[in-house]
Design a protein around this motif. Sequence first.
Motif, PDB file in Angstrom:
ATOM      1  N   LEU A  87     -91.255 -25.083 -49.718  1.00 36.11           N
ATOM      2  CA  LEU A  87     -92.308 -26.005 -50.147  1.00 36.11           C
ATOM      3  C   LEU A  87     -92.542 -25.951 -51.654  1.00 36.11           C
ATOM      4  O   LEU A  87     -92.956 -26.935 -52.258  1.00 36.11           O
ATOM      5  N   ASP A  90     -91.491 -28.717 -54.369  1.00 32.79           N
ATOM      6  CA  ASP A  90     -92.238 -29.944 -54.632  1.00 32.79           C
ATOM      7  C   ASP A  90     -93.102 -29.714 -55.868  1.00 32.79           C
ATOM      8  O   ASP A  90     -94.019 -28.888 -55.852  1.00 32.79           O
ATOM      9  N   ARG A  92     -95.372 -31.422 -57.106  1.00 36.55           N
ATOM     10  CA  ARG A  92     -96.760 -31.845 -56.924  1.00 36.55           C
ATOM     11  C   ARG A  92     -97.435 -31.113 -55.766  1.00 36.55           C
ATOM     12  O   ARG A  92     -98.444 -31.576 -55.238  1.00 36.55           O
ATOM     13  N   LEU A  93     -96.884 -29.971 -55.398  1.00 38.37           N
ATOM     14  CA  LEU A  93     -97.432 -29.201 -54.292  1.00 38.37           C
ATOM     15  C   LEU A  93     -98.860 -28.757 -54.609  1.00 38.37           C
ATOM     16  O   LEU A  93     -99.143 -28.285 -55.701  1.00 38.37           O
ATOM     17  N   SER A  94     -99.730 -28.937 -53.654  1.00 34.65           N
ATOM     18  CA  SER A  94    -101.115 -28.490 -53.809  1.00 34.65           C
ATOM     19  C   SER A  94    -101.518 -27.721 -52.564  1.00 34.65           C
ATOM     20  O   SER A  94    -100.835 -27.770 -51.534  1.00 34.65           O
ATOM     21  N   HIS A  96    -103.836 -28.453 -50.680  1.00 37.47           N
ATOM     22  CA  HIS A  96    -104.141 -29.450 -49.643  1.00 37.47           C
ATOM     23  C   HIS A  96    -102.868 -29.849 -48.895  1.00 37.47           C
ATOM     24  O   HIS A  96    -102.885 -29.997 -47.666  1.00 37.47           O
ATOM     25  N   ASN A  97    -101.742 -30.024 -49.638  1.00 31.91           N
ATOM     26  CA  ASN A  97    -100.469 -30.347 -48.989  1.00 31.91           C
ATOM     27  C   ASN A  97    -100.053 -29.239 -48.031  1.00 31.91           C
ATOM     28  O   ASN A  97     -99.607 -29.502 -46.911  1.00 31.91           O
ATOM     29  N   LYS A 100    -102.178 -29.276 -44.876  1.00 32.11           N
ATOM     30  CA  LYS A 100    -101.762 -30.313 -43.924  1.00 32.11           C
ATOM     31  C   LYS A 100    -100.457 -29.945 -43.234  1.00 32.11           C
ATOM     32  O   LYS A 100    -100.312 -30.108 -42.026  1.00 32.11           O
ATOM     33  N   LYS A 101     -99.500 -29.457 -44.012  1.00 31.75           N
ATOM     34  CA  LYS A 101     -98.177 -29.121 -43.470  1.00 31.75           C
ATOM     35  C   LYS A 101     -98.256 -28.005 -42.438  1.00 31.75           C
ATOM     36  O   LYS A 101     -97.586 -28.058 -41.399  1.00 31.75           O
ATOM     37  N   ARG A 106    -107.783 -25.373 -45.456  1.00 31.84           N
ATOM     38  CA  ARG A 106    -107.544 -25.052 -46.861  1.00 31.84           C
ATOM     39  C   ARG A 106    -108.263 -23.788 -47.297  1.00 31.84           C
ATOM     40  O   ARG A 106    -107.715 -22.955 -48.011  1.00 31.84           O
TER      41      ARG A 106
END
Length: 190
Positions: A87, A90, A92-94, A96-97, A100-101, A106
């Motif tokens: 992961l 990415d 732009r990984l946050s 929050h991502n 969700k994944k 969070r």
Amino acid sequence: MSVSYINGVLDLFELAPIVFSEDDDFNTYLLLVIAFLFYFITFYFISKPKELIPNTKITKYKSSNLRPELIEKYKNALIQAMEKDKLFMDSRLSIHNVSKKLNIPRQYISEVINLHLNKNFQDFVNEYRVDAFVKNLQNDQHAHFTLFGMATEVGFSSKSSFNATFKKVKGITPTQFKNSIAKKKIIGTE
């Protein structure tokens, strides 16, 4: 000194001065003693601040509902998401991502990383990125890439962020690291 200043103000209003002591030698010695006390207190405060300032514990996750088995489960899920699913690649990984994944709230991800892995989310992700960068740097298939080109391949989006993170994790700059690898290869072939 305070008495001297107060007497200066009293003198402006033509009032009688406060007499602390008539003896000038005593006043001088008293001033020296106070100056040395101030010096030693300041020195002690600078050299041992933790003894004077009480240590406060982190209470950010004081009301957490995480049980030890959930902590381990979430920690393993996070590590697996980084190591196997990659992961971190990415840019732009946050958090929050990731939430969700992995279908993990969070705030629990934040708690596991902060308290149980002793780092923040960005450092957690960037350490995987640096490790992947080092592997790519040692792989001859990536020899045609620039350092920043390899960095973008592993999820970094800014050169300055990459350089600062790499130095924080490895203690040297990416260029110095690359040069040390090149030296090892030369010495190894001799």
